[in-house]
Design a protein around this motif. Structure first.
Motif, PDB file in Angstrom:
ATOM      1  N   PRO A   1       5.762   4.417   5.813  1.00  0.00           N
ATOM      2  CA  PRO A   1       6.773   3.406   5.427  1.00  0.00           C
ATOM      3  C   PRO A   1       7.348   2.656   6.636  1.00  0.00           C
ATOM      4  O   PRO A   1       7.663   1.461   6.518  1.00  0.00           O
ATOM      5  N   GLU A   2       7.438   3.318   7.770  1.00  0.00           N
ATOM      6  CA  GLU A   2       7.982   2.651   8.962  1.00  0.00           C
ATOM      7  C   GLU A   2       7.025   1.630   9.557  1.00  0.00           C
ATOM      8  O   GLU A   2       7.392   0.909  10.487  1.00  0.00           O
ATOM      9  N   ASP A   3       5.817   1.540   9.031  1.00  0.00           N
ATOM     10  CA  ASP A   3       4.899   0.475   9.447  1.00  0.00           C
ATOM     11  C   ASP A   3       5.172  -0.831   8.716  1.00  0.00           C
ATOM     12  O   ASP A   3       4.553  -1.856   9.026  1.00  0.00           O
ATOM     13  N   THR A   4       6.061  -0.810   7.743  1.00  0.00           N
ATOM     14  CA  THR A   4       6.402  -2.013   6.997  1.00  0.00           C
ATOM     15  C   THR A   4       6.968  -3.072   7.926  1.00  0.00           C
ATOM     16  O   THR A   4       7.924  -2.819   8.663  1.00  0.00           O
ATOM     17  N   ALA A   5       6.351  -4.259   7.910  1.00  0.00           N
ATOM     18  CA  ALA A   5       6.745  -5.345   8.807  1.00  0.00           C
ATOM     19  C   ALA A   5       5.894  -6.568   8.514  1.00  0.00           C
ATOM     20  O   ALA A   5       4.910  -6.498   7.773  1.00  0.00           O
ATOM     21  N   VAL A   6       6.279  -7.666   9.116  1.00  0.00           N
ATOM     22  CA  VAL A   6       5.409  -8.835   9.183  1.00  0.00           C
ATOM     23  C   VAL A   6       4.543  -8.683  10.430  1.00  0.00           C
ATOM     24  O   VAL A   6       5.063  -8.519  11.535  1.00  0.00           O
TER      25      VAL A   6
ATOM     26  N   VAL B   1       0.851  -1.186   0.000  1.00  0.00           N
ATOM     27  CA  VAL B   1       0.000   0.000   0.000  1.00  0.00           C
ATOM     28  C   VAL B   1       0.890   1.240   0.000  1.00  0.00           C
ATOM     29  O   VAL B   1       2.022   1.201   0.511  1.00  0.00           O
ATOM     30  N   GLN B   2       0.400   2.314  -0.568  1.00  0.00           N
ATOM     31  CA  GLN B   2       1.155   3.566  -0.554  1.00  0.00           C
ATOM     32  C   GLN B   2       1.012   4.258   0.793  1.00  0.00           C
ATOM     33  O   GLN B   2       0.015   4.072   1.508  1.00  0.00           O
ATOM     34  N   ALA B   3       1.978   5.062   1.103  1.00  0.00           N
ATOM     35  CA  ALA B   3       1.920   5.848   2.341  1.00  0.00           C
ATOM     36  C   ALA B   3       0.638   6.671   2.364  1.00  0.00           C
ATOM     37  O   ALA B   3       0.225   7.237   1.348  1.00  0.00           O
ATOM     38  N   GLY B   4      -0.001   6.689   3.521  1.00  0.00           N
ATOM     39  CA  GLY B   4      -1.273   7.372   3.682  1.00  0.00           C
ATOM     40  C   GLY B   4      -2.472   6.479   3.454  1.00  0.00           C
ATOM     41  O   GLY B   4      -3.607   6.868   3.751  1.00  0.00           O
ATOM     42  N   GLY B   5      -2.234   5.286   2.921  1.00  0.00           N
ATOM     43  CA  GLY B   5      -3.316   4.361   2.656  1.00  0.00           C
ATOM     44  C   GLY B   5      -3.734   3.551   3.870  1.00  0.00           C
ATOM     45  O   GLY B   5      -3.248   3.781   4.989  1.00  0.00           O
ATOM     46  N   SER B   6      -4.640   2.607   3.627  1.00  0.00           N
ATOM     47  CA  SER B   6      -5.200   1.792   4.707  1.00  0.00           C
ATOM     48  C   SER B   6      -5.172   0.321   4.343  1.00  0.00           C
ATOM     49  O   SER B   6      -5.203  -0.053   3.163  1.00  0.00           O
ATOM     50  N   LEU B   7      -5.124  -0.492   5.379  1.00  0.00           N
ATOM     51  CA  LEU B   7      -5.266  -1.946   5.242  1.00  0.00           C
ATOM     52  C   LEU B   7      -6.025  -2.451   6.456  1.00  0.00           C
ATOM     53  O   LEU B   7      -5.928  -1.869   7.538  1.00  0.00           O
TER      54      LEU B   7
ATOM     55  N   GLN C   1       2.612 -10.139   5.583  1.00  0.00           N
ATOM     56  CA  GLN C   1       3.512  -9.033   5.254  1.00  0.00           C
ATOM     57  C   GLN C   1       2.718  -7.780   4.917  1.00  0.00           C
ATOM     58  O   GLN C   1       1.781  -7.817   4.110  1.00  0.00           O
ATOM     59  N   VAL C   2       3.130  -6.684   5.514  1.00  0.00           N
ATOM     60  CA  VAL C   2       2.596  -5.362   5.174  1.00  0.00           C
ATOM     61  C   VAL C   2       3.765  -4.517   4.695  1.00  0.00           C
ATOM     62  O   VAL C   2       4.766  -4.371   5.401  1.00  0.00           O
ATOM     63  N   THR C   3       3.632  -3.979   3.493  1.00  0.00           N
ATOM     64  CA  THR C   3       4.669  -3.135   2.928  1.00  0.00           C
ATOM     65  C   THR C   3       4.049  -1.801   2.542  1.00  0.00           C
ATOM     66  O   THR C   3       3.066  -1.760   1.793  1.00  0.00           O
ATOM     67  N   VAL C   4       4.612  -0.736   3.070  1.00  0.00           N
ATOM     68  CA  VAL C   4       4.117   0.610   2.803  1.00  0.00           C
ATOM     69  C   VAL C   4       5.183   1.348   1.999  1.00  0.00           C
ATOM     70  O   VAL C   4       6.307   1.540   2.468  1.00  0.00           O
ATOM     71  N   SER C   5       4.828   1.748   0.789  1.00  0.00           N
ATOM     72  CA  SER C   5       5.772   2.440  -0.074  1.00  0.00           C
ATOM     73  C   SER C   5       5.647   3.954   0.104  1.00  0.00           C
ATOM     74  O   SER C   5       4.557   4.473   0.369  1.00  0.00           O
ATOM     75  N   SER C   6       6.752   4.623  -0.069  1.00  0.00           N
ATOM     76  CA  SER C   6       6.754   6.094   0.108  1.00  0.00           C
ATOM     77  C   SER C   6       6.458   6.813  -1.198  1.00  0.00           C
ATOM     78  O   SER C   6       6.404   6.219  -2.248  1.00  0.00           O
TER      79      SER C   6
ATOM     80  N   TYR D   1     -10.128 -15.483  25.275  1.00  0.00           N
ATOM     81  CA  TYR D   1      -8.724 -15.132  25.127  1.00  0.00           C
ATOM     82  C   TYR D   1      -8.568 -13.620  24.934  1.00  0.00           C
ATOM     83  O   TYR D   1      -9.409 -12.977  24.315  1.00  0.00           O
ATOM     84  N   ALA D   2      -7.473 -13.111  25.424  1.00  0.00           N
ATOM     85  CA  ALA D   2      -7.021 -11.808  24.969  1.00  0.00           C
ATOM     86  C   ALA D   2      -6.293 -12.017  23.643  1.00  0.00           C
ATOM     87  O   ALA D   2      -5.604 -13.020  23.459  1.00  0.00           O
ATOM     88  N   MET D   3      -6.463 -11.070  22.736  1.00  0.00           N
ATOM     89  CA  MET D   3      -5.840 -11.161  21.418  1.00  0.00           C
ATOM     90  C   MET D   3      -4.978  -9.932  21.182  1.00  0.00           C
ATOM     91  O   MET D   3      -5.291  -8.834  21.653  1.00  0.00           O
ATOM     92  N   ALA D   4      -3.913 -10.126  20.416  1.00  0.00           N
ATOM     93  CA  ALA D   4      -2.995  -9.013  20.175  1.00  0.00           C
ATOM     94  C   ALA D   4      -2.407  -9.097  18.781  1.00  0.00           C
ATOM     95  O   ALA D   4      -2.408 -10.162  18.152  1.00  0.00           O
ATOM     96  N   TRP D   5      -1.912  -7.968  18.336  1.00  0.00           N
ATOM     97  CA  TRP D   5      -1.125  -7.888  17.111  1.00  0.00           C
ATOM     98  C   TRP D   5       0.279  -7.424  17.474  1.00  0.00           C
ATOM     99  O   TRP D   5       0.443  -6.477  18.255  1.00  0.00           O
ATOM    100  N   PHE D   6       1.250  -8.081  16.875  1.00  0.00           N
ATOM    101  CA  PHE D   6       2.648  -7.697  16.967  1.00  0.00           C
ATOM    102  C   PHE D   6       3.177  -7.520  15.556  1.00  0.00           C
ATOM    103  O   PHE D   6       2.578  -7.995  14.590  1.00  0.00           O
ATOM    104  N   ARG D   7       4.315  -6.877  15.442  1.00  0.00           N
ATOM    105  CA  ARG D   7       4.952  -6.750  14.135  1.00  0.00           C
ATOM    106  C   ARG D   7       6.460  -6.852  14.293  1.00  0.00           C
ATOM    107  O   ARG D   7       7.013  -6.552  15.343  1.00  0.00           O
ATOM    108  N   GLN D   8       7.086  -7.272  13.196  1.00  0.00           N
ATOM    109  CA  GLN D   8       8.546  -7.376  13.195  1.00  0.00           C
ATOM    110  C   GLN D   8       9.064  -6.923  11.839  1.00  0.00           C
ATOM    111  O   GLN D   8       8.734  -7.528  10.810  1.00  0.00           O
ATOM    112  N   ALA D   9       9.848  -5.878  11.867  1.00  0.00           N
ATOM    113  CA  ALA D   9      10.500  -5.366  10.667  1.00  0.00           C
ATOM    114  C   ALA D   9      11.870  -6.028  10.525  1.00  0.00           C
ATOM    115  O   ALA D   9      12.444  -6.493  11.515  1.00  0.00           O
ATOM    116  N   PRO D  10      12.410  -6.071   9.323  1.00  0.00           N
ATOM    117  CA  PRO D  10      13.716  -6.701   9.116  1.00  0.00           C
ATOM    118  C   PRO D  10      14.787  -6.081  10.005  1.00  0.00           C
ATOM    119  O   PRO D  10      14.911  -4.858  10.090  1.00  0.00           O
ATOM    120  N   GLY D  11      15.522  -6.934  10.691  1.00  0.00           N
ATOM    121  CA  GLY D  11      16.602  -6.458  11.537  1.00  0.00           C
ATOM    122  C   GLY D  11      16.166  -5.877  12.863  1.00  0.00           C
ATOM    123  O   GLY D  11      17.004  -5.383  13.620  1.00  0.00           O
TER     124      GLY D  11
END
Length: 124
Positions: free
Chosen positions: A87-92, A12-18, A119-124, A32-42
């Motif tokens: 773009p900094e939201d890019t992560a698994v 998705v482009q920056a400013g967009g939604s998913l 995978q979520v990828t946000v392009s600038s 259950y309690a449910m959560a979302w986590f993310r992990q960017a490369p490195g």
């Protein structure tokens, strides 16, 4: 045992939604309690948002005002609506389930069950 399957990631482009979805197996999803986590490369896996069995919600500072976590117990599904993506939201992004119901945990190793991630990828 709970199995979690995420979907909804993409490019998705920056400013967009998913909207991410996490479908859970098992008859005890509502407790259950449910959560979302993310992990960017490195980078380390980080907490994004959580929702308790009583629908209380908790967010990382980076997610406040842009992301919304919700759940539909009839569908055994938890969602993460992500708006104003950067773009900094890019992560698994992975969902997780905790047998303790309250949703206040923010450390990934405190959760009992995990999905495979999407995978979520946000392009600038």
């Amino acid at each position: 045992q709970v199995q979690l399957v995420e979907s909804g990631g993409g490019l998705v482009q920056a400013g967009g939604s998913l909207r991410l979805s996490c479908a859970a197996s098992g008859r005890t999803f509502s407790s259950y309690a449910m959560a979302w986590f993310r992990q960017a490369p490195g980078k380390e896996r980080e907490f994004v948002a959580a929702i308790s069995w009583t629908y209380n919600t908790y967010y990382a500072d980076s997610a406040k005002g842009r992301f919304t976590i919700s759940r539909d117990n009839a569908k055994n599904t938890v969602y993460l609506q992500m708006n104003s993506l950067k773009p900094e939201d890019t992560a698994v992004y992975s969902c997780a389930a905790d047998r303790e119901r309250w949703g206040r945990k923010r450390a990934w190793n405190e959760y009992d069950y995990w999905g495979q991630g999407t995978q979520v990828t946000v392009s600038s």
